[in-house]
Design an enzyme around this catalytic site. Structure first.
Site, short mmCIF file in Angstrom:
data_model
loop_
_atom_site.label_atom_id
_atom_site.label_comp_id
_atom_site.label_asym_id
_atom_site.label_seq_id
_atom_site.Cartn_x
_atom_site.Cartn_y
_atom_site.Cartn_z
N LYS A 17 45.97 25.07 25.54
CA LYS A 17 46.12 23.65 25.21
C LYS A 17 47.56 23.16 25.23
CE LYS A 17 41.98 22.88 22.60
NZ LYS A 17 41.32 23.08 21.33
N ASP A 68 40.28 16.41 20.23
CA ASP A 68 39.87 17.32 19.13
C ASP A 68 40.04 16.67 17.75
OD1 ASP A 68 39.18 19.46 20.72
OD2 ASP A 68 41.07 20.53 20.47
P1 NAP Z 1 45.29 27.89 19.89
O1 NAP Z 1 46.07 26.72 20.29
O2 NAP Z 1 45.39 29.14 20.68
O3 NAP Z 1 45.67 28.21 18.35
C1 NAP Z 1 45.16 29.35 17.70
C2 NAP Z 1 45.64 29.36 16.26
O4 NAP Z 1 45.09 30.52 15.62
C3 NAP Z 1 47.17 29.47 16.14
O5 NAP Z 1 47.62 28.79 15.01
C4 NAP Z 1 47.33 31.01 15.98
O6 NAP Z 1 48.53 31.36 15.35
C5 NAP Z 1 46.16 31.28 15.07
N1 NAP Z 1 45.82 32.71 15.05
C6 NAP Z 1 45.32 33.46 16.07
N2 NAP Z 1 45.16 34.74 15.67
C7 NAP Z 1 45.57 34.79 14.37
C8 NAP Z 1 45.65 35.82 13.39
N3 NAP Z 1 45.29 37.08 13.66
N4 NAP Z 1 46.13 35.51 12.16
C9 NAP Z 1 46.51 34.24 11.86
N5 NAP Z 1 46.46 33.22 12.74
C10 NAP Z 1 46.00 33.48 13.98
O7 NAP Z 1 43.71 27.57 19.81
P2 NAP Z 1 43.00 26.18 19.45
O8 NAP Z 1 42.54 25.57 20.68
O9 NAP Z 1 43.87 25.45 18.49
O10 NAP Z 1 41.67 26.74 18.71
C11 NAP Z 1 41.72 27.22 17.37
C12 NAP Z 1 40.28 27.38 16.85
O11 NAP Z 1 39.64 26.11 16.78
C13 NAP Z 1 39.39 28.27 17.74
O12 NAP Z 1 38.56 29.02 16.91
C14 NAP Z 1 38.56 27.25 18.51
O13 NAP Z 1 37.29 27.76 18.87
C15 NAP Z 1 38.39 26.15 17.46
N6 NAP Z 1 38.14 24.83 18.07
C16 NAP Z 1 36.94 24.23 17.85
C17 NAP Z 1 36.70 22.99 18.41
C18 NAP Z 1 35.38 22.30 18.16
O14 NAP Z 1 35.05 21.40 18.92
N7 NAP Z 1 34.66 22.65 17.13
C19 NAP Z 1 37.66 22.37 19.21
C20 NAP Z 1 38.89 23.02 19.39
C21 NAP Z 1 39.13 24.27 18.82
P3 NAP Z 1 49.81 31.80 16.27
O15 NAP Z 1 50.38 30.52 16.76
O16 NAP Z 1 50.67 32.50 15.32
O17 NAP Z 1 49.28 32.72 17.37
#
Ligand code: NAP
Length: 291
Positions: free
Chosen positions: A74, A110
């Site tokens: 993203k 989102d």
């Molecule tokens: P992203 O930009 O890759 O962000 C991921 C986040 O998770 C970052 O803050 C990352 O921290 C953190 N993270 C990953 N592994 C971790 C760990 N072991 N411990 C602590 N923090 C950790 O992804 P995103 O697009 O924002 O998505 C995040 C979540 O939201 C996903 O589960 C996705 O499925 C969900 N989502 C749902 C919808 C919906 O429509 N319901 C829409 C969008 C996203 P770092 O920066 O430190 O790596």
């Protein structure tokens, strides 16, 4: 007609990210194209971060109508696009790309999808305080939209890693441009996190912890900070009830899962590609069939 009719004029809309095989967006979008007789097809492509440049170039070469973008791309896609909507620019992240005659515009639905899901569940947020776990694409999108819609304070908690500094800049912009009391904290400071949750009305998990691969995991170790007035929500929609939501339900908190957000952000993306509204009942039906 019971299945999409693919012709020489059918336009591609792609889902780019990794993982994508769990996504219900293909069911949602293709179900709507079929029902409304629109000549598009929506396909998911597993794209790791190191292939982001190639993936955006592919959209251009194939003259795709657009794309959804999910983790971990993203933020990385932004620099490859021709322009960004104001919300995407503030969030520093894009979840929807629209290709208008070769010009690729990045949008972010989102945050609006999440706040609309709170509206559907009648969870009040204007003037309230929100704690957000994570500072990635979805987390910052939720923070931006929350600030724009009148949430008073937003506390984001992220690991102090390579992404922390960039998140710090975005949070500062939220304060300066939207006048929201936004702060970035270290996720590893358990006392700070517990104190923030105690004084919050809404807790949001916007990390990937709790998805299939980490199904039994939860970033909150001690739910002692959960209180009766707290709404606990998770952006994750597979599984619909994450370990965090189970813990919150056991403590008597109100919970909101990620399924409503998924449907609503998808409906907003559909509008951007097609110029048409995706009827809410149709969206619910398409997603129910894919479960
Ligand atoms: P992203 O930009 O890759 O962000 C991921 C986040 O998770 C970052 O803050 C990352 O921290 C953190 N993270 C990953 N592994 C971790 C760990 N072991 N411990 C602590 N923090 C950790 O992804 P995103 O697009 O924002 O998505 C995040 C979540 O939201 C996903 O589960 C996705 O499925 C969900 N989502 C749902 C919808 C919906 O429509 N319901 C829409 C969008 C996203 P770092 O920066 O430190 O790596």
């Amino acid at each position: 007609m019971t299945s999409l009719s693919i012709s020489g004029k059918t336009r591609l809309i792609a889902l780019l990210g990794s993982p994508v095989s769990h996504s219900r967006s293909p069911a949602l979008q293709n179900g709507a194209f079929l029902a409304l007789g629109l000549d598009y097809v929506y396909l998911a492509f597993d794209i790791p971060l190191e292939r982001v440049t190639d993936a955006i170039q592919a959209l251009r070469v194939l003259n795709a109508r657009g794309a959804n973008v999910t983790m971990p791309l993203k933020q990385a896609v932004c620099e490859h696009l021709d322009r960004l909507s104001p919300t995407a620019a503030l969030a520093g992240a894009v979840n929807t790309i629209v290709n208008d005659d070769g010009v690729l515009a990045g949008h972010m639905t989102d945050g609006a999808g999440y706040l609309m899901s709170l509206d559907e569940c009648r969870v009040p947020y204007i003037g309230k305080t929100m704690t957000i776990l994570g500072a990635g694409g979805a987390a910052t999108a939720v923070a931006v939209e929350a600030a724009m819609r009148g949430v008073r304070s937003v506390h984001l908690f992220n690991r102090r890693d390579a992404f922390f500094e960039a998140a710090q800049v975005r949070v500062m912009q939220l304060r300066e441009r939207l006048g929201c009391d936004a702060q970035l904290h270290d996720l590893d400071d358990a006392n700070d996190l517990a104190a923030s949750i105690k004084t919050s009305d809404i807790l949001v998990n916007a990390t990937s912890i709790g998805m299939e691969a980490t199904r039994d995991q939860c970033l909150i170790q001690d739910p002692g900070c959960f209180h009766a007035a707290l709404t606990v929500s998770d952006l994750i929609y597979v599984p619909a009830e994450t370990a965090l939501l189970k813990m919150a339900r056991a403590r008597g908190c109100r919970t909101v899962d990620g399924t409503g957000m998924q449907r609503l952000q998808g409906m907003l993306s559909f509008q951007l590609w097609t110029g048409q509204d995706l009827p809410a009942d149709l969206a619910r039906q398409s997603l129910a069939v894919s479960e």
